[in-house]
Design an enzyme around this catalytic site. Structure first.
Site, short mmCIF file in Angstrom:
data_model
loop_
_atom_site.label_atom_id
_atom_site.label_comp_id
_atom_site.label_asym_id
_atom_site.label_seq_id
_atom_site.Cartn_x
_atom_site.Cartn_y
_atom_site.Cartn_z
N ASP A 1 0.68 -1.43 -0.10
CA ASP A 1 -0.17 0.00 0.01
C ASP A 1 0.79 1.25 -0.02
O ASP A 1 0.50 2.33 0.25
CB ASP A 1 -0.88 -0.05 1.36
CG ASP A 1 -0.25 0.07 2.48
OD1 ASP A 1 0.97 -0.31 2.50
OD2 ASP A 1 -0.85 0.25 3.79
N HIS B 1 21.58 5.57 -19.75
CA HIS B 1 20.63 5.87 -18.58
C HIS B 1 21.05 5.10 -17.53
O HIS B 1 20.26 4.52 -16.80
CB HIS B 1 19.39 5.78 -19.01
CG HIS B 1 18.71 6.88 -19.97
ND1 HIS B 1 17.42 6.88 -20.37
CD2 HIS B 1 19.02 8.07 -20.27
CE1 HIS B 1 17.36 7.86 -21.21
NE2 HIS B 1 18.25 8.61 -20.97
N ASP C 1 23.97 13.63 -15.03
CA ASP C 1 23.01 14.03 -15.95
C ASP C 1 21.85 14.26 -15.07
O ASP C 1 21.11 13.45 -14.50
CB ASP C 1 22.63 12.85 -16.94
CG ASP C 1 21.41 13.53 -18.19
OD1 ASP C 1 20.73 14.27 -17.67
OD2 ASP C 1 21.41 12.94 -18.99
N ASP D 1 17.56 19.87 -17.84
CA ASP D 1 18.01 18.79 -18.28
C ASP D 1 19.58 19.12 -18.68
O ASP D 1 19.81 19.56 -19.70
CB ASP D 1 17.24 18.08 -19.23
CG ASP D 1 17.97 16.77 -19.56
OD1 ASP D 1 18.81 16.29 -19.01
OD2 ASP D 1 17.18 16.39 -20.64
N HIS E 1 23.07 8.24 -29.99
CA HIS E 1 21.65 8.82 -29.80
C HIS E 1 21.64 10.17 -30.55
O HIS E 1 22.64 10.65 -31.12
CB HIS E 1 21.24 9.01 -28.14
CG HIS E 1 22.60 10.08 -27.47
ND1 HIS E 1 22.65 11.28 -27.67
CD2 HIS E 1 23.50 9.72 -26.70
CE1 HIS E 1 23.65 11.88 -26.90
NE2 HIS E 1 24.23 10.79 -26.38
N HIS F 1 16.20 16.71 -27.76
CA HIS F 1 14.82 16.59 -27.54
C HIS F 1 14.12 17.81 -27.02
O HIS F 1 14.81 18.69 -26.71
CB HIS F 1 14.49 15.42 -26.54
CG HIS F 1 15.39 15.52 -25.29
ND1 HIS F 1 14.67 16.43 -23.98
CD2 HIS F 1 16.47 15.11 -24.60
CE1 HIS F 1 15.43 16.20 -23.08
NE2 HIS F 1 16.42 15.44 -23.24
N HIS G 1 11.32 14.59 -21.89
CA HIS G 1 11.31 14.30 -23.21
C HIS G 1 10.10 15.13 -23.77
O HIS G 1 9.00 14.07 -23.78
CB HIS G 1 11.44 12.76 -23.69
CG HIS G 1 12.83 12.44 -23.16
ND1 HIS G 1 13.19 11.23 -23.27
CD2 HIS G 1 13.89 13.22 -22.87
CE1 HIS G 1 14.47 11.01 -23.10
NE2 HIS G 1 14.99 12.18 -22.62
N GLU H 1 22.81 17.80 -26.56
CA GLU H 1 23.51 16.99 -25.61
C GLU H 1 24.42 15.89 -26.59
O GLU H 1 24.15 14.51 -26.46
CB GLU H 1 22.42 16.26 -24.78
CG GLU H 1 21.35 15.55 -25.34
CD GLU H 1 20.20 14.82 -24.35
OE1 GLU H 1 20.84 14.03 -23.66
OE2 GLU H 1 19.24 15.23 -24.19
N TYR I 1 31.04 7.66 -26.35
CA TYR I 1 30.95 6.43 -25.52
C TYR I 1 31.84 5.48 -26.06
O TYR I 1 31.62 5.01 -26.96
CB TYR I 1 29.54 6.07 -25.06
CG TYR I 1 28.60 7.06 -25.04
CD1 TYR I 1 28.57 7.81 -23.63
CD2 TYR I 1 27.97 7.62 -25.90
CE1 TYR I 1 27.80 8.68 -23.50
CE2 TYR I 1 27.08 8.71 -25.76
CZ TYR I 1 26.93 9.23 -24.57
OH TYR I 1 26.01 10.60 -24.39
N ARG J 1 29.32 13.26 -22.06
CA ARG J 1 28.33 14.03 -22.69
C ARG J 1 28.10 15.35 -22.20
O ARG J 1 28.52 15.46 -21.10
CB ARG J 1 26.97 13.08 -22.55
CG ARG J 1 25.63 13.88 -23.04
CD ARG J 1 24.63 12.93 -23.01
NE ARG J 1 23.87 12.57 -21.72
CZ ARG J 1 24.20 11.08 -21.05
NH1 ARG J 1 24.77 10.26 -21.87
NH2 ARG J 1 23.71 10.98 -20.05
N GLU K 1 25.45 18.67 -22.09
CA GLU K 1 24.13 18.86 -22.40
C GLU K 1 23.77 20.32 -21.68
O GLU K 1 23.78 20.22 -20.60
CB GLU K 1 23.26 17.92 -21.79
CG GLU K 1 21.76 18.06 -21.96
CD GLU K 1 20.85 16.90 -21.57
OE1 GLU K 1 20.95 15.98 -20.53
OE2 GLU K 1 19.74 16.67 -22.09
N1 GLY Z 1 18.59 12.56 -19.05
C1 GLY Z 1 17.94 11.85 -20.09
C2 GLY Z 1 18.30 12.94 -21.27
O1 GLY Z 1 19.22 13.64 -21.24
O2 GLY Z 1 17.62 12.88 -22.27
MN MN Z 2 20.06 14.77 -19.47
MN MN Z 3 18.33 15.69 -22.53
#
Ligand code: GLY
Ligand code: MN
Ligand code: MN
Length: 441
Positions: free
Chosen positions: A42, A245, A262, A273, A352, A356, A363, A386, A390, A408, A410
């Site tokens: 619960d 991720h 991140d 982000d 990637h 976004h 996203h 971003e 890698y 990365r 971003e």
């Molecule tokens: N943290 C997920 C992205 O950067 O899209």
């Molecule tokens: Mn991110």
């Molecule tokens: Mn992002």
């Protein structure tokens, strides 16, 4: 969420409803708040208000359903939980039907218990329904019933719904262009996130746990008044940075490695982000710096490309060009960068997209491609840049010396009338300046 209506003015929601009603024709829109979910017996997951319901009404409580339908009479019909002293003892105060009309500007408010009968009746009068299948099982059933009745009787009486469409058809385009209040929320989320990064990166050192950076980051978000982290914070030391991720955050940072962080705060349901990658002991090795500088150059190329009239695809291609040329310079790939990019040889190392949309969802909604063409940037859009590189190990022989390195960078951008505004630019990106964030605040 600290303020009623998330700090937005009632007029903002009214304007959005008017635009939506104008697009509905003789259809009807149903937006449920979504259920409270359970994580263990619960014990509940923290309830996160539905983005679409909030966007049109400001409602943040579970157990609500908003209905919009154009025409004479009631256009904004809200179903909401009634006050209940026993339930409120455990879960806090509810808005209740008595106050909801004024707070949310509904034409009429009904107790949520009346939904089934009233919705069934409303449905028979609509030609089409905007509703997301699976949102709530019992609403699915009402919509299905209305559809079959509409098919059976509609041809004789000219009534009843004939189809169900996704609410995103009406709302996604509106949500892509952010208004001033939304931009202010995103700016605030960005400021809080930048501050969280300064505090979290300041404790990075050999022997510190990835989880400790996460705790400092998310503690900073909450202390600054944010709702919390908008998604699970990623703190990846060493090769964990190569898991895109990675959210376990359970390893200890090692001297000589990089750590990729991140994270993004959520403020009044709007997000920032950010990603930064820094050397744990404050100094890049030659290999780490070489990789970092390619990613930084890709980030800069994307930013130089992004302006009104450019496409989101062109922003991505700018990074692919730089990354592919960089992989050749690093000795990882051989050949002409243009040909390698066409053959997507960068993908094992840069798997990637660059961007976004960003907003009520991390996203965020909105098409990236329309009728086969990449989406053109317009003032008011908010998106991330971003790029990353890698090296998970294995693959091309030239990559061996970079094995375990993941980088990365971003940032978040608002398209303006003349270019782009870097909303997270207060946090530096150059190799030397990010190294300086480590161990000091
Ligand atoms: N943290 C997920 C992205 O950067 O899209
Ligand atoms: Mn991110
Ligand atoms: Mn992002």
């Amino acid at each position: 969420m600290h303020e009623p209506l998330g700090g937005f003015s009632p007029d903002t929601f009214r304007r959005r409803r008017e635009l939506t009603l104008a697009g509905l024709d003789d259809g009807m829109l149903i937006l449920p708040a979504g259920p409270v979910r359970y994580r263990s017996r619960d014990t509940e997951y923290t309830y996160r208000p539905d983005s679409e319901l909030f966007y049109l009404s400001g409602v943040t409580e579970p157990g609500a359903v908003a209905v919009l339908r154009p025409g004479e009479g009631e256009q904004f019909i809200l179903f909401i939980r009634e006050r209940d002293p026993e339930a409120e003892l455990w879960s806090g105060e509810r808005v209740g039907t008595g106050r909801a009309r004024e707070l949310y500007g509904a034409d009429v408010v009904h107790p949520i218990g009346d939904l089934d009968g009233r919705l069934a009746e409303l449905l028979t009068g609509s030609r089409s329904i905007y509703y997301r299948w699976g949102a709530e099982q019992h609403i699915d059933r009402l919509v299905l019933d209305a559809l079959s009745r509409g098919r059976a009787r509609g041809s004789r009486r000219g009534t009843g719904p004939r189809g169900v469409m996704d609410p995103g058809e009406l709302l996604d385009e509106l949500r892509m262009i952010k208004d001033d209040e939304e931009i202010e929320h995103i700016r605030r989320a960005a400021r809080i996130t930048v501050d969280g990064f300064r505090k979290a990166l300041a404790i990075a050192a050999p022997g510190i746990g990835e989880w400790e950076l996460e705790a400092v980051m998310e503690g900073a978000f909450r202390r600054a008044g944010a709702d919390g982290a908008g998604y699970q914070t990623i703190v990846g030391g060493g090769k964990n940075a190569c898991v895109l991720h990675y959210v376990q955050n359970r390893c200890t940072l090692q001297g000589g490695e990089l750590v990729l962080v991140d994270a993004g705060a959520e403020v009044g349901l709007y997000h920032a982000d950010i990603t930064r990658t820094v050397p744990v002991s404050g100094r890049f090795t030659d290999e780490q710096r070489a990789v970092y500088e390619v990613v930084e150059a890709a980030h800069a190329a994307a930013v130089a490309t992004a302006r009104p009239g450019a496409t989101i695809g062109a922003v991505h291609q700018a990074t692919v060009g730089v990354i592919t040329a960089g992989l050749v310079d690093l000795g990882v790939l051989e050949g002409l960068p243009e040909t390698l990019a066409e053959e997507e040889k960068h993908k094992p190392f840069y798997p990637h997209q660059t961007s976004h949309w960003l907003g009520l969802d991390v996203h965020d909604v909105g098409d990236y491609v329309q009728v086969g063409r990449s989406r053109t940037l317009e003032p008011g859009m908010v998106f991330t840049v971003e790029p990353g590189l890698y090296f998970r190990g294995g693959g091309e022989a030239g990559a061996a010396r970079f094995a375990g390195i993941g980088v990365r960078i971003e940032d978040d951008f608002l398209v303006t009338s003349s270019g782009c505004d870097n909303l997270t630019g207060a946090l530096p990106t150059s190799a030397d300046s990010v190294a300086e964030l480590v161990g000091r605040e």
